[in-house]
Design an enzyme around this catalytic site. Structure first.
Site, short mmCIF file in Angstrom:
data_model
loop_
_atom_site.label_atom_id
_atom_site.label_comp_id
_atom_site.label_asym_id
_atom_site.label_seq_id
_atom_site.Cartn_x
_atom_site.Cartn_y
_atom_site.Cartn_z
N GLY A 1 39.82 72.24 -19.31
CA GLY A 1 40.96 72.91 -18.36
C GLY A 1 42.03 72.10 -18.37
O GLY A 1 42.28 71.14 -19.28
N GLY B 1 33.24 72.25 -20.50
CA GLY B 1 34.41 73.18 -20.06
C GLY B 1 35.70 72.28 -20.44
O GLY B 1 35.69 71.11 -20.76
N PHE C 1 43.22 69.91 -16.50
CA PHE C 1 43.26 68.30 -16.07
C PHE C 1 42.47 67.78 -16.97
O PHE C 1 42.29 66.42 -16.89
CB PHE C 1 42.79 68.35 -14.51
CG PHE C 1 43.65 69.18 -13.54
CD1 PHE C 1 44.74 68.30 -13.23
CD2 PHE C 1 43.33 70.43 -13.26
CE1 PHE C 1 45.59 68.85 -12.32
CE2 PHE C 1 44.41 70.74 -12.20
CZ PHE C 1 45.31 70.19 -11.86
N THR D 1 35.23 68.76 -19.26
CA THR D 1 34.20 68.16 -18.34
C THR D 1 32.72 68.39 -19.25
O THR D 1 32.79 68.83 -20.08
CB THR D 1 34.05 69.47 -17.43
OG1 THR D 1 35.11 69.66 -16.51
CG2 THR D 1 32.71 69.24 -16.45
N LYS E 1 34.26 65.37 -15.03
CA LYS E 1 35.51 65.68 -15.51
C LYS E 1 36.15 64.46 -15.62
O LYS E 1 36.80 63.82 -14.98
CB LYS E 1 36.15 66.47 -14.38
CG LYS E 1 37.62 67.15 -14.85
CD LYS E 1 38.20 67.89 -13.82
CE LYS E 1 37.53 69.27 -13.66
NZ LYS E 1 37.93 69.97 -15.04
N ASP F 1 45.38 77.19 -9.29
CA ASP F 1 44.89 77.47 -10.64
C ASP F 1 43.75 78.45 -10.52
O ASP F 1 42.61 77.96 -11.26
CB ASP F 1 44.77 76.24 -11.54
CG ASP F 1 44.62 76.62 -12.92
OD1 ASP F 1 44.94 77.61 -13.32
OD2 ASP F 1 44.12 75.75 -13.77
#
Length: 900
Positions: free
Chosen positions: A632, A630, A634, A637, A651, A747
């Site tokens: 994102g 993933g 921030f 992941t 993450k 979000d």
């Protein structure tokens, strides 16, 4: 004395006789009054049978109840006869849930209080004609369908007829207004009324409000409308009106305050007689085929607040005497918005009621913008991109304390802009791109600027920095509402710019863009400095198709590249920067590998294995991309198998995004205490120096974004749809109302929703934007989130509330129901800013709700529950923040439509 006594006896006898007659009359009249009382009660009961009432709004309408005047929505006159029926539904079916209705967005016309009240359905029975004393019939924003009963035209006492936002139909020319001499309000907006104006409408001389917007009326505007001297509101927008605006329009308009003729097929010139309408506050004429000039006579309108003439064929100089309109706060002269509209020809069928002008803007003015306009004392929005203005950029902006938005992009202005906007403390949006501006940039722009674009000029100097944390909201007024509209219209442009924003920001000082949200921490650049390397492009959090990426890159190239030589230089610099970036990443990898640290990870929950920094690095092979599951806002992941058959999700937070160490420890520790069946579990975390990562339980089902893309190959039915929708709604309800401190996600999007193998849904990334104390209801901060899912008020102001999460949830639900994405490529053929919310509302307004759903969902049903879920999604995405339901209310509604 005897005479006086005799006289007294006669008076007593007379009084007794009068009392007796009065009693006899009362006894004679009583049965009649009782009968009338009973008749109205039984008519109400009969009327109730024609309605569908799934939410029990009319439960008090009970034949066993003796006082029908106390029933919900019913009022009576002094004779106990029904005089008012007023039952307003929710706003989910009103045009304000989409971008297309400017009047609804602004609140012009009939003001109404938003609430969570549900709606009634069914039809309006002909028995409505039996209420002979009915003065007010107000049933707006319900789901009442069928034909408008002809019996309504026989209600001679009727003063208010308000059926806005239903699905009722009828041939306008068959409506008989001759008997409605007392009618003050005629509001049939957003229904399915078609045909031509009936001559009998001319007899309604008492009309104050005429609102027929959002129907299918195909006629010329009758001249008698200009003769209604008591009219305050005329809204005929979003129809199929043709011909000229009547030349007498404005000769008897002393009370007219709001005029909206936008989104029709009108031609000719703007009537100069409008200058006689001294009380006019709004003039909305956009998206027609009007030509000529903006008449000087409009400068006589001392009360004018909003003027929108965009998307017509107007020209000539801008009249300087508009500067006499001391209350004027919003001026929209054109609406060229982005490169996509310029480069990509319209595809597919245009939206209902649109014109050629609606697909592009043909206004082309002469000269510059007069100082009399830029110095208007209440000016907040000046929107005129691509309007062909030329000459020296306006130098006089008064004290500019009120200005919020200035868009003069794609014109031919010359000169410098240094110091012009330094004192504009409320400025939030400044787009001067694609002009011929030169000189230095101003570092001292107001901190609240959230959109700053001066690309395509010849400017130099350091990039200004902004801090939206100090911004504040303004009380509601038309300009704030218009700002929300224009920001929504700009989203398509911002998405394009946000694909590769920083790469171009770092490459040239003569062309740069600061999209919303502002990019913090940018390196100052000047012609003599070395360009800053672009950030890793893989950190972009927007999920797009490959064709969308191609279109976006092409659009961005058209904005940035000034010539073939310039493009060559850009590419060369970009390759250099990428090489530099790659070198830095390799250095970082080497540093991680050589790290001697073996600190244990702080663990909140037992994961069946010992977790250390080294074990995580080893399990992910130094966070190699093959383990990335993933990406994102921030950070990325990774899947880490910490023991045979035992995996966790890690993450890894990007260094430029996390808070200070102390705040990070405090907030993550708080998150570790949060437990809910539909929230991803935070197992632990690691933090030392620049390296920080969070450890979550691993879910094998992937995220919802991938599920939506692949669902054609999966089992997907109403049961799975409802399960996912309810799980996420329940998780959000917990975060909003049951956490201490409460948490706003900020979000919500499919990639932040994870699934297990049984399609159970779990919300991820909660609490990583902002944690609110229990006493707080909102926070002012920079905008986080992903375009397409951000609520309009959050995108505009950075002001976040739980209702912003509700909006994002509604967008996700629409994606689950349909085969469209939030910013689907198929929307490019529609008007600017058109998104999945606009599309869903358009389908509802056109009674095409079945076309919203994927074919497999609609075929397998249950169709009634699917439609109810669609209404939930649309209600969550209405523009009015107060009209959106809470997540508690959403959960309640979803439980009412459980699968069998």
């Amino acid at each position: 004395m005897a005479a006086l006594a005799e006289m007294g006896n006669k008076v007593s006898l007379f009084s007794a006789a009068v009392d007796l007659v009065t009693l006899l009359l009362f006894l004679c009249i009583l049965p009649s009054v009782s009968t009338q009382f009973s008749d109205d009660r039984m008519v109400l009961v009969e009327l109730k049978r024609s309605f569908s009432d799934p939410y029990g709004i009319l439960d008090s309408w009970n034949a066993g109840s003796s006082n029908h005047c106390s029933w919900f929505g019913v009022s009576c006159n002094s004779d106990f006869r029904v005089s008012m029926l007023k039952i307003g539904g929710n706003l989910s079916r009103s045009p304000s849930c989409s971008i297309k209705s400017e009047p609804a967005l602004h609140g012009f016309g009939i003001a109404r209080k938003c609430s969570d009240q549900s709606e009634i359905g069914g039809t309006l029975s002909a028995v409505i004609g039996k209420f002979k004393y009915l003065r007010v019939l107000s049933l707006p924003f319900n789901k009442i369908g069928g034909e408008i009963p002809v019996e309504i035209w026989g209600l001679r006492s009727l003063e208010v007829l308000d059926l806005e936002g239903n699905g009722m139909y009828g041939h306008l020319s068959s409506f008989g207004f001759s008997g409605l001499r007392k009618l003050r309000v005629l509001n049939l907006a957003s229904n399915r009324i078609f045909g031509k104006f009936p001559p009998s409408l001319s007899e309604c001389k008492s009309l104050r409000i005429l609102n027929l917007a959002g129907n299918r009326i195909n006629d010329v505007i009758p001249g008698f409308v200009g003769g209604f001297g008591k009219l305050r509101v005329v809204n005929l927008s979003f129809n199929r009106l043709v011909g000229y605006v009547p030349s007498n329009f404005g000769y008897d308009c002393g009370n007219l305050e709001h005029l909206d003729l936008s989104r029709n097929f009108l031609k000719g010139e703007i009537p100069r007689a409008l200058g006689k309408c001294s009380r006019l506050r709004t003039v909305l004429l956009s998206s027609n085929a009007l030509y000529g000039v903006i008449p000087n006579e409009l400068g006589k309108l001392q009360n004018l607040e909003v003027l929108n003439v965009a998307r017509n064929r107007l020209g000539g100089p801008l009249p300087a005497n508009l500067g006499n309109c001391s209350d004027l706060s919003v001026i929209v002269l054109s609406s060229h918005l982005n490169a996509l509209r310029v480069m990509r020809p319209p595809r597919g069928r245009a939206p209902h009621g649109s014109t050629d002008a609606a697909l592009d803007d043909h206004n082309s003015f002469e000269g510059s913008i007069p100082d009399e306009i830029t110095t208007l004392p209440k000016l907040k929005i000046l929107w005129a991109p691509g309007a062909n203005f030329e000459g020296r950029f306006p130098r006089n902006w008064g004290n500019c304390k009120s200005i919020m938005m200035v868009n003069l992009a794609q014109n031919h202005f010359t000169g410098d802009i240094f110091g012009l906007f330094s004192d504009c403390t409320d400025l939030q949006y400044l787009n001067l791109s694609s002009n011929k501006l030169s000189g230095k940039l101003d570092e001292n722009l107001p901190s609240c600027v959230t959109m700053f674009d001066v690309s395509g000029n010849m400017l130099s100097g350091p990039i200004p920095s902004f801090n939206t944390n100090v911004c504040h909201l303004h009380p509601y007024d038309p300009s704030v509402a218009y700002a929300a509209l224009l920001v929504k219209m700009s989203h398509e442009m911002l998405i394009v710019e946000n694909d590769y924003p920083n790469a171009f920001l770092g490459l040239t000082a003569t062309s740069f863009i600061l999209p919303m949200p502002p990019v913090n921490g940018l390196r100052e650049t000047s012609p003599q400095t070395t360009p800053a390397p672009p950030p890793d492009a893989s950190n972009d959090d927007h999920s797009k198709s490959s064709s969308d990426h191609g279109d976006s890159a092409l659009a961005m190239a058209s904005i940035v590249a000034a010539s073939a030589a310039g493009s060559f230089i850009l590419v060369s610099l970009f390759l250099y920067c990428c090489k530099s970036r790659k070198g830095k990443e390799m250095a970082m990898t080497t540093e991680i590998s050589a790290s001697p640290q073996r600190e244990r990870v702080i663990v909140f929950n037992d994961v069946g294995a010992t977790l250390t920094y080294d074990s995580i690095v080893h399990a992910t092979e130094n966070f190699h991309r093959r383990y990335c599951i993933g990406n994102g806002g921030f950070g990325k992941t990774y899947r880490a198998e910490v023991a045979p058959g035992n995996s966790v999700a890690v993450k890894r937070l990007t260094a430029e995004r996390h808070q200070g160490a102390a705040q990070f420890h405090a907030e993550v520790s708080s998150l570790g205490q949060i437990k809910h069946p539909n929230l991803i579990t935070l197992l632990g975390y690691y933090s030392c120096g620049p390296e920080m990562f969070l450890i979550y339980n691993y879910l094998p089902g992937g995220n919802l974004d991938r599920f939506i893309r692949d669902r054609a190959r999966r089992v997907f039915n109403y049961s799975i749809l409802h399960k996912i929708a309810l799980h996420i709604a329940t998780a959000l309800w917990y975060l909003h109302d049951q956490c201490d401190p409460r948490i706003l996600h900020r979000d919500i999007k499919p990639s932040n929703i994870l699934l297990d193998d049984d399609s159970n849904a779990f919300l991820a990334d909660f609490g990583l934007c902002k944690i609110l104390a229990t006493s707080e209801t909102h926070a002012t901060t920079r905008v986080a989130g992903t375009y397409g899912y951000i609520s309009p008020e959050y995108a505009l102001t950075g002001r976040v509330s739980d209702r912003a999460d509700v909006y994002s949830y509604g967008v996700v639900l629409l994606e689950l129901l349909s085969d469209k994405r939030a910013l689907d490529p198929s929307f490019y053929s529609h008007e600017d800013g058109f998104n999945i919310v606009s599309w869903a509302c358009m389908m509802l307004n056109q009674d095409r709700s079945d076309e919203v759903f994927t074919a497999s969902l609609w075929d397998t049903g249950p169709r009634d529950k699917l439609v109810k879920m669609l209404h939930v999604a649309v209600l969550c995405t209405v523009d009015s923040v107060s009209a959106r339901p809470s997540m508690r209310h959403v959960v309640h509604r979803l439980k009412q439509i459980q699968p069998e």
